[in-house]
Design an enzyme around this catalytic site. Structure first.
Site, PDB file in Angstrom:
ATOM      1  N   ASP A  63       0.841  -1.192   0.000  1.00 51.37           N
ATOM      2  CA  ASP A  63       0.000   0.000   0.000  1.00 51.37           C
ATOM      3  C   ASP A  63       0.880   1.247   0.000  1.00 51.37           C
ATOM      4  O   ASP A  63       1.676   1.453   0.923  1.00 51.37           O
ATOM      5  CB  ASP A  63      -0.893  -0.012   1.241  1.00 51.37           C
ATOM      6  CG  ASP A  63      -2.004   1.022   1.193  1.00 51.37           C
ATOM      7  OD1 ASP A  63      -1.845   2.046   0.493  1.00 51.37           O
ATOM      8  OD2 ASP A  63      -3.032   0.816   1.866  1.00 51.37           O
ATOM      9  N   VAL A  64       0.734   2.090  -1.018  1.00 51.26           N
ATOM     10  CA  VAL A  64       1.566   3.291  -1.113  1.00 51.26           C
ATOM     11  C   VAL A  64       1.275   4.280   0.003  1.00 51.26           C
ATOM     12  O   VAL A  64       2.035   5.231   0.216  1.00 51.26           O
ATOM     13  CB  VAL A  64       1.411   3.986  -2.483  1.00 51.26           C
ATOM     14  CG1 VAL A  64       1.924   3.098  -3.602  1.00 51.26           C
ATOM     15  CG2 VAL A  64      -0.030   4.418  -2.729  1.00 51.26           C
ATOM     16  N   ASN A  90       2.807   6.942  -9.602  1.00 52.98           N
ATOM     17  CA  ASN A  90       1.713   6.802 -10.556  1.00 52.98           C
ATOM     18  C   ASN A  90       0.455   6.202  -9.940  1.00 52.98           C
ATOM     19  O   ASN A  90      -0.623   6.279 -10.538  1.00 52.98           O
ATOM     20  CB  ASN A  90       2.179   5.922 -11.731  1.00 52.98           C
ATOM     21  CG  ASN A  90       1.081   5.643 -12.728  1.00 52.98           C
ATOM     22  OD1 ASN A  90       0.595   6.547 -13.408  1.00 52.98           O
ATOM     23  ND2 ASN A  90       0.667   4.378 -12.807  1.00 52.98           N
ATOM     24  N   TYR A 154     -11.073  13.875  -6.350  1.00 47.89           N
ATOM     25  CA  TYR A 154     -10.014  13.604  -7.326  1.00 47.89           C
ATOM     26  C   TYR A 154      -9.338  14.897  -7.764  1.00 47.89           C
ATOM     27  O   TYR A 154      -8.100  14.977  -7.833  1.00 47.89           O
ATOM     28  CB  TYR A 154     -10.603  12.888  -8.541  1.00 47.89           C
ATOM     29  CG  TYR A 154      -9.581  12.463  -9.554  1.00 47.89           C
ATOM     30  CD1 TYR A 154      -8.777  11.348  -9.335  1.00 47.89           C
ATOM     31  CD2 TYR A 154      -9.417  13.169 -10.738  1.00 47.89           C
ATOM     32  CE1 TYR A 154      -7.834  10.956 -10.261  1.00 47.89           C
ATOM     33  CE2 TYR A 154      -8.476  12.782 -11.680  1.00 47.89           C
ATOM     34  CZ  TYR A 154      -7.689  11.671 -11.444  1.00 47.89           C
ATOM     35  OH  TYR A 154      -6.747  11.283 -12.372  1.00 47.89           O
ATOM     36  N   LYS A 158      -5.322  15.835  -7.164  1.00 46.10           N
ATOM     37  CA  LYS A 158      -4.401  16.084  -8.268  1.00 46.10           C
ATOM     38  C   LYS A 158      -3.893  17.528  -8.271  1.00 46.10           C
ATOM     39  O   LYS A 158      -2.733  17.781  -8.631  1.00 46.10           O
ATOM     40  CB  LYS A 158      -5.076  15.742  -9.595  1.00 46.10           C
ATOM     41  CG  LYS A 158      -5.304  14.249  -9.786  1.00 46.10           C
ATOM     42  CD  LYS A 158      -4.009  13.457  -9.667  1.00 46.10           C
ATOM     43  CE  LYS A 158      -4.210  11.981  -9.937  1.00 46.10           C
ATOM     44  NZ  LYS A 158      -2.945  11.202  -9.848  1.00 46.10           N
TER      45      LYS A 158
END
Length: 249
Positions: A63-64, A90, A154, A158
């Site tokens: 898990d990042v 990514n 989202y 970003k």
């Protein structure tokens, strides 16, 4: 000039490698001769990807959002390949459109944690082991600069990733480590695939894209290969937009 864009022998960590755009990037960097560390949540997806590659990648499932996991990836890259030259943040998620009234706190936290916190933790792990000449590349989105209704979490994640890119570029520049983002437009694979299957949404994207089409797999790797190579040595703190002109209309 051709040799400047060479990434052969570069030691590259790629998160979100198990599916979609991550698999495309993995294939491109493998074909270019890079030594890969592939990161995704599930080992099965990474093992399946590894079987399609020419090289012998390091496979790291986890898990990042976990700082210890990111640190372990960095250490394993050092042990396996002797270091990390490029870290591509990514990994990301984008669920179906959800209004601000209907979005649960859990959904908000998951999107922001994976897309933004996970990106920071990956960059942090990279910075701890990178030597001068290192490259950190963050996958951003045109939605970070041009939000759409229903994608608030989202868009926020970003937009934050783009700002994080600039902040890290300022901090790591004195160490000769560059940090850049790639703001992706609408591709017919990866997170945008379910939009591509909706005729109304598909046509809406085409009508608002200068090139009059969605992005394809072949449109994606060039920007990342450039930013990972010596050709981009004086490029940092930049968000490179790859959207076919979507943000122009």
């Amino acid at each position: 000039m051709e040799s400047w864009a060479d990434v052969s022998g570069r030691r590259v960590v790629l998160t979100g490698a198990g599916r979609g755009l991550g698999r495309i990037l993995a294939s491109a960097f493998d074909a270019a001769g890079a030594h890969l560390g592939l990161v995704a949540r599930t080992k099965d997806s990474l093992d399946d990807l590894a079987q399609t590659l020419k090289g012998d990648p390091l496979v790291c499932a986890g898990d990042v959002r976990d700082d210890e996991f990111n640190g372990r990836v960095a250490r394993q890259m050092v042990e396996r390949f002797g270091g990390v030259d490029v870290w591509i943040c990514n990994a990301g998620i984008s669920p179906e459109m959800t209004s601000v009234s209907d979005m649960s706190p859990e959904t908000w936290r998951e999107i922001v944690d994976i897309n933004l916190t996970g990106t920071f933790l990956g960059a942090q792990a990279a910075a701890r082991v990178m030597e001068p000449g290192g490259r950190i590349i963050i996958t951003g989105s045109v939605i970070g600069d041009r939000p759409r209704a229903g994608l608030s979490a989202y868009a926020a994640s970003k937009s934050g990733a783009h700002a994080l890119t600039q902040a890290l570029a300022l901090e790591l520049g004195p160490r000769d480590i560059t940090v850049n983002a790639v703001a992706l437009g609408w591709f017919d694979t990866g997170l945008g695939a379910h939009w591509h299957r909706d005729e109304r949404r598909e046509n809406d994207i085409v009508d608002h894209t200068s090139l009059g089409r969605w992005g394809t797999a072949g449109d994606l790797p060039g920007a990342y290969l450039f930013l990972a190579s010596a050709a981009s040595g004086y490029v940092t703190g930049t968000t490179l937009t790859v959207d076919g002109g979507y943000s122009l209309i």
